[in-house]
Design a protein around this motif. Structure first.
Motif, mmCIF file in Angstrom:
data_model
loop_
_atom_site.group_PDB
_atom_site.id
_atom_site.type_symbol
_atom_site.label_atom_id
_atom_site.label_comp_id
_atom_site.label_asym_id
_atom_site.label_seq_id
_atom_site.Cartn_x
_atom_site.Cartn_y
_atom_site.Cartn_z
ATOM 1 N N LEU A 180 0.827 -1.206 0.000
ATOM 2 C CA LEU A 180 0.000 0.000 0.000
ATOM 3 C C LEU A 180 0.860 1.254 0.000
ATOM 4 C CD1 LEU A 180 -2.939 -0.662 2.513
ATOM 5 C CD2 LEU A 180 -3.159 0.085 0.139
ATOM 6 N N VAL A 181 0.501 2.195 -0.878
ATOM 7 C CA VAL A 181 1.164 3.502 -0.894
ATOM 8 C C VAL A 181 0.183 4.629 -0.610
ATOM 9 C CG1 VAL A 181 2.974 2.731 -2.471
ATOM 10 C CG2 VAL A 181 0.869 3.740 -3.403
ATOM 11 N N TYR A 182 -1.115 4.309 -0.641
ATOM 12 C CA TYR A 182 -2.142 5.332 -0.408
ATOM 13 C C TYR A 182 -3.380 4.656 0.158
ATOM 14 C CZ TYR A 182 -5.734 8.873 -1.463
ATOM 15 O OH TYR A 182 -6.767 9.773 -1.383
ATOM 16 N N GLN A 183 -4.014 5.326 1.112
ATOM 17 C CA GLN A 183 -5.270 4.805 1.648
ATOM 18 C C GLN A 183 -6.129 5.938 2.192
ATOM 19 O OE1 GLN A 183 -5.778 1.118 4.222
ATOM 20 N NE2 GLN A 183 -5.982 2.713 5.779
ATOM 21 N N PHE A 184 -7.417 5.853 1.910
ATOM 22 C CA PHE A 184 -8.382 6.771 2.522
ATOM 23 C C PHE A 184 -9.702 6.047 2.642
ATOM 24 C CE2 PHE A 184 -11.975 9.672 2.130
ATOM 25 C CZ PHE A 184 -11.744 10.504 3.224
ATOM 26 N N GLU A 185 -10.364 6.231 3.779
ATOM 27 C CA GLU A 185 -11.722 5.746 3.972
ATOM 28 C C GLU A 185 -12.481 6.791 4.765
ATOM 29 O OE1 GLU A 185 -14.257 1.829 5.337
ATOM 30 O OE2 GLU A 185 -12.081 1.735 5.143
ATOM 31 N N ALA A 186 -13.641 7.187 4.250
ATOM 32 C CA ALA A 186 -14.399 8.271 4.861
ATOM 33 C C ALA A 186 -14.801 7.951 6.293
ATOM 34 C CB ALA A 186 -15.647 8.572 4.029
ATOM 35 N N ARG A 187 -14.978 6.673 6.600
ATOM 36 C CA ARG A 187 -15.382 6.308 7.957
ATOM 37 C C ARG A 187 -14.227 6.388 8.946
ATOM 38 N NH1 ARG A 187 -17.713 0.519 7.048
ATOM 39 N NH2 ARG A 187 -15.762 0.445 5.879
ATOM 40 N N ALA A 188 -13.004 6.416 8.445
ATOM 41 C CA ALA A 188 -11.832 6.504 9.322
ATOM 42 C C ALA A 188 -10.791 7.408 8.689
ATOM 43 C CB ALA A 188 -11.259 5.114 9.578
ATOM 44 N N PRO A 189 -11.094 8.690 8.503
ATOM 45 C CA PRO A 189 -10.182 9.589 7.786
ATOM 46 C C PRO A 189 -8.848 9.766 8.483
ATOM 47 C CG PRO A 189 -11.907 10.832 8.872
ATOM 48 C CD PRO A 189 -12.307 9.390 8.970
ATOM 49 N N GLU A 190 -8.821 9.560 9.797
ATOM 50 C CA GLU A 190 -7.567 9.713 10.526
ATOM 51 C C GLU A 190 -6.538 8.659 10.125
ATOM 52 O OE1 GLU A 190 -10.268 6.995 12.859
ATOM 53 O OE2 GLU A 190 -10.456 8.898 11.777
ATOM 54 N N ASP A 191 -6.984 7.588 9.492
ATOM 55 C CA ASP A 191 -6.072 6.536 9.057
ATOM 56 C C ASP A 191 -5.568 6.743 7.631
ATOM 57 O OD1 ASP A 191 -6.371 5.232 11.485
ATOM 58 O OD2 ASP A 191 -8.074 4.034 10.783
ATOM 59 N N GLY A 192 -5.958 7.833 6.994
ATOM 60 C CA GLY A 192 -5.522 8.081 5.625
ATOM 61 C C GLY A 192 -4.043 8.403 5.543
ATOM 62 N N GLN A 227 -23.559 7.462 12.486
ATOM 63 C CA GLN A 227 -23.595 8.910 12.642
ATOM 64 C C GLN A 227 -23.325 9.578 11.307
ATOM 65 O OE1 GLN A 227 -20.394 10.356 15.043
ATOM 66 N NE2 GLN A 227 -21.271 12.384 15.325
ATOM 67 N N ARG A 228 -24.159 10.562 10.930
ATOM 68 C CA ARG A 228 -23.943 11.335 9.704
ATOM 69 C C ARG A 228 -22.935 12.427 10.003
ATOM 70 N NH1 ARG A 228 -27.481 10.555 5.611
ATOM 71 N NH2 ARG A 228 -27.138 12.642 4.786
ATOM 72 N N VAL A 229 -21.883 12.509 9.201
ATOM 73 C CA VAL A 229 -20.795 13.446 9.458
ATOM 74 C C VAL A 229 -20.493 14.230 8.197
ATOM 75 C CG1 VAL A 229 -18.415 13.709 10.220
ATOM 76 C CG2 VAL A 229 -19.817 11.870 11.146
ATOM 77 N N ASP A 230 -20.522 15.546 8.280
ATOM 78 C CA ASP A 230 -20.142 16.380 7.157
ATOM 79 C C ASP A 230 -18.627 16.295 6.968
ATOM 80 O OD1 ASP A 230 -21.361 18.912 5.471
ATOM 81 O OD2 ASP A 230 -19.221 19.112 5.919
ATOM 82 N N VAL A 231 -18.189 16.282 5.724
ATOM 83 C CA VAL A 231 -16.769 16.110 5.456
ATOM 84 C C VAL A 231 -15.950 17.288 5.963
ATOM 85 C CG1 VAL A 231 -15.057 15.801 3.632
ATOM 86 C CG2 VAL A 231 -17.209 14.603 3.531
ATOM 87 N N LYS A 232 -16.565 18.462 6.114
ATOM 88 C CA LYS A 232 -15.837 19.582 6.701
ATOM 89 C C LYS A 232 -15.397 19.244 8.114
ATOM 90 C CE LYS A 232 -18.148 23.207 4.008
ATOM 91 N NZ LYS A 232 -19.011 24.416 4.071
ATOM 92 N N GLU A 233 -16.255 18.496 8.838
ATOM 93 C CA GLU A 233 -15.873 18.054 10.171
ATOM 94 C C GLU A 233 -14.727 17.053 10.110
ATOM 95 O OE1 GLU A 233 -20.565 18.072 11.433
ATOM 96 O OE2 GLU A 233 -19.203 16.695 12.475
ATOM 97 N N LEU A 234 -14.802 16.170 9.112
ATOM 98 C CA LEU A 234 -13.721 15.194 8.964
ATOM 99 C C LEU A 234 -12.405 15.887 8.652
ATOM 100 C CD1 LEU A 234 -15.504 12.434 6.838
ATOM 101 C CD2 LEU A 234 -15.321 12.613 9.325
ATOM 102 N N THR A 235 -12.463 16.900 7.787
ATOM 103 C CA THR A 235 -11.254 17.629 7.439
ATOM 104 C C THR A 235 -10.654 18.324 8.663
ATOM 105 O OG1 THR A 235 -12.135 18.015 5.229
ATOM 106 C CG2 THR A 235 -10.276 19.382 5.919
ATOM 107 N N ALA A 236 -11.530 18.883 9.498
ATOM 108 C CA ALA A 236 -11.060 19.540 10.717
ATOM 109 C C ALA A 236 -10.421 18.538 11.652
ATOM 110 C CB ALA A 236 -12.238 20.244 11.414
ATOM 111 N N GLU A 237 -10.996 17.343 11.728
ATOM 112 C CA GLU A 237 -10.430 16.322 12.597
ATOM 113 C C GLU A 237 -9.050 15.888 12.113
ATOM 114 O OE1 GLU A 237 -14.757 14.282 13.604
ATOM 115 O OE2 GLU A 237 -13.131 13.095 12.765
ATOM 116 N N MET A 238 -8.879 15.800 10.790
ATOM 117 C CA MET A 238 -7.585 15.377 10.248
ATOM 118 C C MET A 238 -6.506 16.414 10.511
ATOM 119 S SD MET A 238 -8.392 13.449 6.668
ATOM 120 C CE MET A 238 -9.484 14.704 6.026
ATOM 121 N N SER A 239 -6.895 17.674 10.610
ATOM 122 C CA SER A 239 -5.904 18.749 10.800
ATOM 123 C C SER A 239 -5.545 18.966 12.260
ATOM 124 C CB SER A 239 -6.424 20.059 10.205
ATOM 125 O OG SER A 239 -7.604 20.468 10.863
ATOM 126 N N ASP A 240 -6.319 18.350 13.182
ATOM 127 C CA ASP A 240 -6.026 18.502 14.612
ATOM 128 C C ASP A 240 -4.725 17.816 15.001
ATOM 129 O OD1 ASP A 240 -9.525 18.286 15.630
ATOM 130 O OD2 ASP A 240 -8.270 19.997 14.997
#
Length: 240
Positions: A180-192, A227-240
């Protein structure tokens, strides 16, 4: 929880192989375009995907795709290409114009459905497949797109011209040694992760990190609840 990082098979003949998705299906048909697309009659015979099977490259990128309701169908696109870094630098783009119309097929049969719960899984009774290829020459990639749904009418009415990159919910990419060289999953964006270009903003159908803001709403599991999550929230979580 299963993610797109599960090992893929090395047998390219099994075009249905790759990371499994786990989403619940119901009999709805939202997000389908009613517009007709005019096409010129073709003199090419129906290939049933042979051009993809004959392509010598390995599957190196795999996308998980869902409609915005997240329930009427699930899709997966496996892309064969020799240069994943190039696709990252230049962006991975496709549209209905990339479809090889003579290679499409529909299978009407019963198979296990994807489910996000422990309830009995309703069967997927129909699968539709498309073959797409790069229009640049020499060709940089060729792809196998399949959609699974509960009923034949859902897959028969899917129109790819209504699809957009925000429908991608997962993506994996591999190098020449199948690591693997790349991974993303919307349900676990912190693991991208992107082991090639780290935080490079990617274009086209790459789901993360994106140059333009994402507005899609995803469903993820929070403990025992969905839980329904807006991707803006996911993006904010990834930047924390």
């Amino acid at each position: 929880m299963s993610t797109v990082s599960e090992s893929r098979t090395k047998e390219d003949d099994d075009v249905s192989s790759g990371p499994s998705l786990s989403y619940e299906l119901v009999n709805t048909a939202d997000d389908q375009s009613e517009s007709a697309v005019e096409t010129e009659p073709s003199t090419v015979s129906a290939g049933n995907g042979k051009i993809y099977l004959d392509a010598p490259e390995k599957v190196s990128i795999s996308f998980g795709i869902m409609p915005s309701d997240g329930r009427s169908w699930v899709g997966k696109m496996d892309v064969k290409c020799d240069d994943v870094p190039q696709m990252m630098r230049e962006g991975f783009y496709w549209s209905v114009e990339n479809v090889i119309k003579e290679e499409g097929v529909v299978d009407n049969y019963t198979s296990p459905a994807y489910s996000s719960s422990n309830k009995p899984k309703p069967p997927c009774r129909a699968t539709r497949r498309w073959i797409l290829q790069d229009m640049q020459r020499p060709r940089r990639w060729i792809a196998y797109l399949e959609v699974h749904a509960l009923t034949l009418d859902i897959v028969s009415n899917i129109r790819l011209d209504s699809w957009h990159p925000n429908m991608v919910v997962s993506c994996s990419a591999w190098g020449h040694l199948d690591n693997l060289v790349y991974q993303f999953e919307a349900r676990a964006p912190e693991d991208g992760f992107n082991t090639i270009y780290d935080d490079l903003m990617l274009r086209g159908w790459w789901p993360w990190p994106r140059l333009r803001p994402r507005t899609q709403v995803f469903v993820r599991r929070n403990g025992g609840r969905l839980q329904r999550v807006d991707v803006k929230e996911l993006t904010a979580e990834m930047s924390d």
